[in-house]
Structure formats: structure tokens, C-alpha cells
Enzyme design. Structure first.
Site, short mmCIF file in Angstrom:
data_model
loop_
_atom_site.label_atom_id
_atom_site.label_comp_id
_atom_site.label_asym_id
_atom_site.label_seq_id
_atom_site.Cartn_x
_atom_site.Cartn_y
_atom_site.Cartn_z
N ARG A 80 24.31 -54.02 -10.20
CA ARG A 80 25.24 -53.83 -11.41
C ARG A 80 24.85 -55.17 -11.97
O ARG A 80 24.86 -56.29 -11.55
CB ARG A 80 26.43 -54.20 -10.66
CG ARG A 80 27.55 -54.29 -11.76
CD ARG A 80 28.94 -54.23 -11.25
NE ARG A 80 30.03 -54.40 -12.41
CZ ARG A 80 30.40 -55.69 -12.71
NH1 ARG A 80 30.75 -56.48 -11.82
NH2 ARG A 80 31.54 -55.73 -13.61
N HIS A 124 30.68 -57.61 -20.48
CA HIS A 124 31.15 -58.61 -19.46
C HIS A 124 31.37 -59.91 -20.16
O HIS A 124 30.75 -60.84 -20.13
CB HIS A 124 30.18 -58.64 -18.30
CG HIS A 124 30.43 -59.49 -17.25
ND1 HIS A 124 30.32 -58.69 -15.84
CD2 HIS A 124 31.33 -60.60 -16.86
CE1 HIS A 124 31.00 -59.45 -15.01
NE2 HIS A 124 31.52 -60.70 -15.65
N GLU A 169 36.69 -56.21 -16.10
CA GLU A 169 37.84 -57.34 -15.90
C GLU A 169 38.81 -57.47 -17.09
O GLU A 169 38.95 -58.91 -17.94
CB GLU A 169 37.60 -58.60 -15.41
CG GLU A 169 37.03 -58.64 -13.85
CD GLU A 169 36.93 -59.71 -13.17
OE1 GLU A 169 37.19 -60.83 -13.67
OE2 GLU A 169 36.67 -59.74 -11.67
N TYR A 293 38.88 -60.89 -5.01
CA TYR A 293 38.57 -61.85 -4.56
C TYR A 293 39.53 -62.46 -3.52
O TYR A 293 39.07 -63.37 -2.55
CB TYR A 293 38.35 -63.21 -5.62
CG TYR A 293 36.87 -62.62 -6.24
CD1 TYR A 293 35.74 -63.26 -5.77
CD2 TYR A 293 36.63 -62.11 -7.52
CE1 TYR A 293 34.52 -62.99 -6.40
CE2 TYR A 293 35.41 -61.55 -8.00
CZ TYR A 293 34.46 -62.14 -7.52
OH TYR A 293 33.21 -61.80 -8.17
N GLU A 351 32.48 -56.16 -7.33
CA GLU A 351 32.42 -57.60 -7.15
C GLU A 351 33.19 -58.04 -5.78
O GLU A 351 34.44 -57.80 -5.74
CB GLU A 351 32.62 -58.39 -7.99
CG GLU A 351 32.09 -58.54 -9.44
CD GLU A 351 32.34 -59.45 -10.82
OE1 GLU A 351 33.10 -60.41 -10.30
OE2 GLU A 351 32.02 -59.03 -11.71
C1 FCB Z 1 34.75 -62.55 -11.74
C2 FCB Z 1 33.75 -62.33 -12.93
C3 FCB Z 1 32.57 -62.72 -12.60
C4 FCB Z 1 32.37 -63.89 -11.82
C5 FCB Z 1 33.34 -64.10 -10.47
C6 FCB Z 1 33.16 -65.16 -9.55
O1 FCB Z 1 36.11 -62.73 -12.18
O2 FCB Z 1 33.90 -60.87 -13.14
O3 FCB Z 1 31.50 -62.68 -13.77
O4 FCB Z 1 32.63 -65.11 -12.62
O5 FCB Z 1 34.56 -63.70 -11.12
#
Ligand code: FCB
Length: 436
Positions: A80, A124, A169, A293, A351
Site C-alpha cells: 500500500r 494521503h 484517514e 493504532y 495500517e
Molecule cells: C497514521 C497515518 C500514517 C502514519 C501513522 C503513524 O495516522 O495515516 O501516515 O503517520 O499514522
């Protein structure tokens, strides 16, 4: 080394790595690329830690063949990456810049030659500065420009790219870029940033339509999602959690999955949403991309916003200070299934990863990835249709407002020499991929 991490996934489960254009490419003035809002922002004193910029980043633009080699060695199924809009349209509109498209053409060919499936993201966060000068995503017209840009890219790459991500995002771009000003374009509009949500979503819908019209394959949006918990059982905190969830998660999931906005946010978008917009946004969502995350704990607050986040105690934290809670990913996925039921399309984790200290020994990252993969596997067992998982990130890179201080890579980068050195986590994932 644990190598069981990738056993027990359904056949065809995609494992990949993720990056983004401004964070890795460098070469910001080459082959006709125009300036983006991140060039402007990073070059404004005081905006990015240590005055770091993406001028050179990982020099991926020149070293992409090395990076393709690293991915092939690693053995991933997919990559990606994001396409820099200002390379394709330096001014954000009009005829495409051949030099820019050529780069992604070479990259896609290089991936396919190595048996790696390309998964490009069209936006992005590196908006052409020329569009920001006309209001950026506050301007409804930007959504239409985005649809046109998507059409140009699909015309060029659509014979080889069969799965696309429109936006990365949109919540983070709206909140950090337009509400709080901690990311480009650095506006501090607080709740007046809300139209940015709708215009991005409309842009998603228009881009998705352009891709589908060209028969160029499947489309999804990538949303940053977080399971939200209230800091206490008090009614105020419970309400704060519901409101936070609506802003962070439902503002972007409801429109694509149900064609509606959460009720109380819909009021704030009156006059912004026009006839047919919701139909366009809802129409083409073959899958849903999720970046995860950490979970978020919130309590009631009095201020511009009715909530504030509070630390999650008693768990390890990453170099960034983010709490490590793999169960949060399981909770998020099963929660999405419970909320959206049959409206939920297949999910890709686009991610997930952590930042660590500079060194190559990164047992912390191995444990992080192992724990989160296990959480995904449990969600699949519990009936959630998750089709893939992408590690953020292939290599250390420009971490937005934190500059080069946060290292998320399976591969270490020396930002002076651009030397690439695989970390232990790279070796670990390589073994796990081999042992599948
Ligand atoms: C996300 C972003 C990516 C990176 C990670 C740690 O929010 O999409 O670009 O910065 O965090």
C-alpha cells in the site's frame, strides 16, 4: 522468534506493508511535481519538530528499486503506497503531468514483476497547494477536482491496479489539518472544520465512481478508527464517549456504509450536504480500510469540545506514547460488525504498527505486530470478514509533525546516507511469511 503469527488465517489473507508519498519520496521538485500543503507547512518555522521537512525523506523516488527489492525479500503479498496528487496534477487540476504518472507506472510494473499486488491510496494528505489557495477541502469544488484526478490515475494504471483506496484517514486530515492546526494546512477552525468531512467524503464518492466507471476494480476508503471508552460510569463521561465516537468513527463510517450522518452531526452539516451527495458517497464501497493504532478513553469537558482524552493506564506505550492494546483491535472489528451488520463490507487493516527507538533490535515491534495479528485472527474466528493486514510501515519515514523522530519501520533508515537496514521485526515477518 515466534513464527506462528500468520498461521490460522484464511487462504488468500493478504499481508502487506504500507507507506505514503510525502513521508518517503523526497524529490519534491522533480519531474514537474507541484508544491503540496505539506511542503508549505513543513517549511513554515515552528510547525514540524526540529524543522524537519519531506524534501528528501527516504529518497524513495530515486531508490524505489531498492525498496521493491526489500519488499520482495520480505515476501509480502501487497504494497500500500500513496500517489502524490501534486506529481500528477501540479496545480491540482487540468492535464496530467506525464513525469509524475510515469513514476507510479514504473512502481506498479516493478511490483507486479515481483508478484506484489499494488494498493494505491489516491490521497494521503499532500493536497496540491494551488487547491489550498482556493480553500482546500473547505471548498466543495475540491471534491470534483479529486474525482477528475482519480480518473486520470485510473486511466493510466487501471489496467494493472485492481484495488484502490481513495482517502487516507479523513478524520485525521480534518481534525489535525483544519480543526487544531497541528498538520497541514494548519488551520484552527475547531467545529467550523466540519465541512471538510463532507467534502472529503464527497470526493471519495466521486473518485470511487470514476474508478468504477473505468472498470478499474474495487474501491475503498481508509478510516482511522478507535474503540472509545468512557473514563467513568458517570452520565457526563458516557455521553462524552458517545460524542467522541460519533466524531471520530461514525462521521466517516456511517456515510459510506449507510449513506447517513450521525444525527446530531447532520444538523451541523445542514446547507453543506446537497441532493444526491449521500447516494454518491454510499454507492461504491467494495471494502473498508481500517487504520488502527490504539483505543481512546475520554471524559466530559467544558470548552470548544464536550470531551477530552485521558491516558489509558497500566499498558505499555510506544515511543510516541501511544497505549498498546491489541484487544482494542478485536473490540473495534467485532464492534463494527455489531453496528453495521450486513452493511459491513470486507475489511482490510490498511495500517497498524508502532514507533520505537532508533536501534535494530525491536522486540517491542515484534510483540506489537504479533499481538495485533492475533487480535485480527480472533475477530475473523468471531465472524468478521477481514481480508488483509498491512504493517505501518515498510521503513522509517517523515512522521508528519514529529518529523523524523518517530520510527515506525520494519527497515531502519539512516536519514543522512539513506542506508536501509532491516530490523529484527523485518526478519521476524519474513520468517512468518515463509512459514505460512
Ligand atoms: C497514521 C497515518 C500514517 C502514519 C501513522 C503513524 O495516522 O495515516 O501516515 O503517520 O499514522
Amino acid at each position: 522468534m515466534s513464527v506462528g503469527s500468520l498461521s490460522g488465517f484464511p487462504d488468500g489473507f493478504v499481508v502487506g506493508v504500507s507507506t505514503a508519498s510525502y513521508q518517503i519520496e523526497g524529490a519534491v521538485r522533480e519531474d514537474g511535481r507541484g508544491p503540496s500543503i505539506w511542503d508549505t507547512f513543513a517549511h513554515t518555522p515552528g510547525r514540524v519538530l526540529n524543522g524537519d521537512t519531506g524534501d528528501d525523506a527516504c529518497d524513495h523516488y530515486h531508490r524505489y528499486a531498492d525498496d521493491l527489492g526489500l519488499m520482495a525479500e520480505l515476501g509480502v503479498d501487497a504494497y500500500r503506497f500513496s500517489i502524490a496528487w501534486p506529481r500528477v496534477q501540479p496545480e491540482g487540476s487540468g492535464e496530467p503531468n506525464p513525469g509524475g504518472l510515469d513514476f507510479y507506472d514504473r512502481l506498479v510494473d516493478g511490483l507486479i514483476e515481483r508478484g506484489i499486488t499494488p494498493l494505491p491510496t489516491l490521497f494521503h494528505w499532500d493536497l496540491p497547494q494551488a487547491l489550498e489557495d482556493q480553500g482546500g477541502w473547505l471548498n466543495r469544488e475540491t471534491a470534483f477536482r479529486f474525482g477528475e484526478y482519480a480518473a486520470l490515475v485510473a486511466d493510466r494504471l487501471g489496467d494493472r491496479v485492481r484495488r484502490w483506496i481513495t482517502l487516507n484517514e479523513p478524520i485525521v486530515h480534518m481534525a489535525q489539518g483544519y480543526a487544531f492546526g497541528t498538520h497541514a494546512p494548519g488551520r484552527q477552525l475547531m467545529l467550523d472544520a466540519l465541512p471538510v468531512a463532507h467534502h472529503q467524503l464527497l470526493g471519495h464518492g466521486l473518485a470511487a465512481r470514476a474508478i468504477k466507471d473505468r472498470g478499474a476494480g474495487e474501491v475503498m476508503i481508509t478510516n482511522n478508527c478507535t474503540p472509545v471508552e468512557a473514563a467513568s460510569s458517570s452520565e457526563e463521561d458516557q455521553i462524552a464517549a458517545v460524542v467522541y465516537d460519533a466524531f471520530h468513527n461514525r462521521l466517516f463510517n456511517d456515510p459510506v456504509l449507510k449513506g447517513t450522518y450521525p444525527e446530531f452531526l447532520a444538523a451541523g452539516l445542514e446547507g453543506i450536504v446537497q441532493a444526491d451527495d449521500m447516494t454518491i458517497i454510499r454507492a461504491n464501497n467494495d471494502a473498508l480500510g481500517i487504520n488502527y493504532y490504539n483505543p481512546t478513553r475520554v471524559r466530559a469537558a467544558e470548552g470548544d469540545l464536550p470531551f477530552e482524552t485521558v491516558p489509558i493506564e497500566g499498558v505499555p506505550t510506544t515511543a510516541f506514547g501511544w497505549p498498546v492494546v491489541p484487544d482494542g483491535l478485536h473490540a473495534l472489528l467485532t464492534g463494527l460488525k455489531a453496528t453495521y451488520g450486513d452493511d459491513l463490507p470486507p475489511i482490510y487493516i490498511t495500517e497498524n504498527g508502532c514507533s520505537t527507538a532508533e536501534g535494530l533490535d525491536d522486540q517491542f515491534r515484534i510483540d506489537y505486530l504479533d499481538g495485533h495479528l492475533a487480535a485480527v485472527r480472533r475477530a475473523i474466528t468471531d465472524g468478521v470478514d477481514v481480508r488483509g493486514y498491512f504493517v505501518w510501515s515498510l521503513m522509517d519515514n517523515f512522521e508528519w509533525a514529529e518529523g523524523y523522530s518517530q520510527r515506525f519501520g520494519l527497515v531502519h533508515i539512516d536519514f543522512k546516507t539513506f542506508a536501509r537496514t532491516p530490523r529484527d521485526s523485518y526478519r521476524w515477518l519474513q520468517s512468518a511469511l515463509r512459514d505460512r
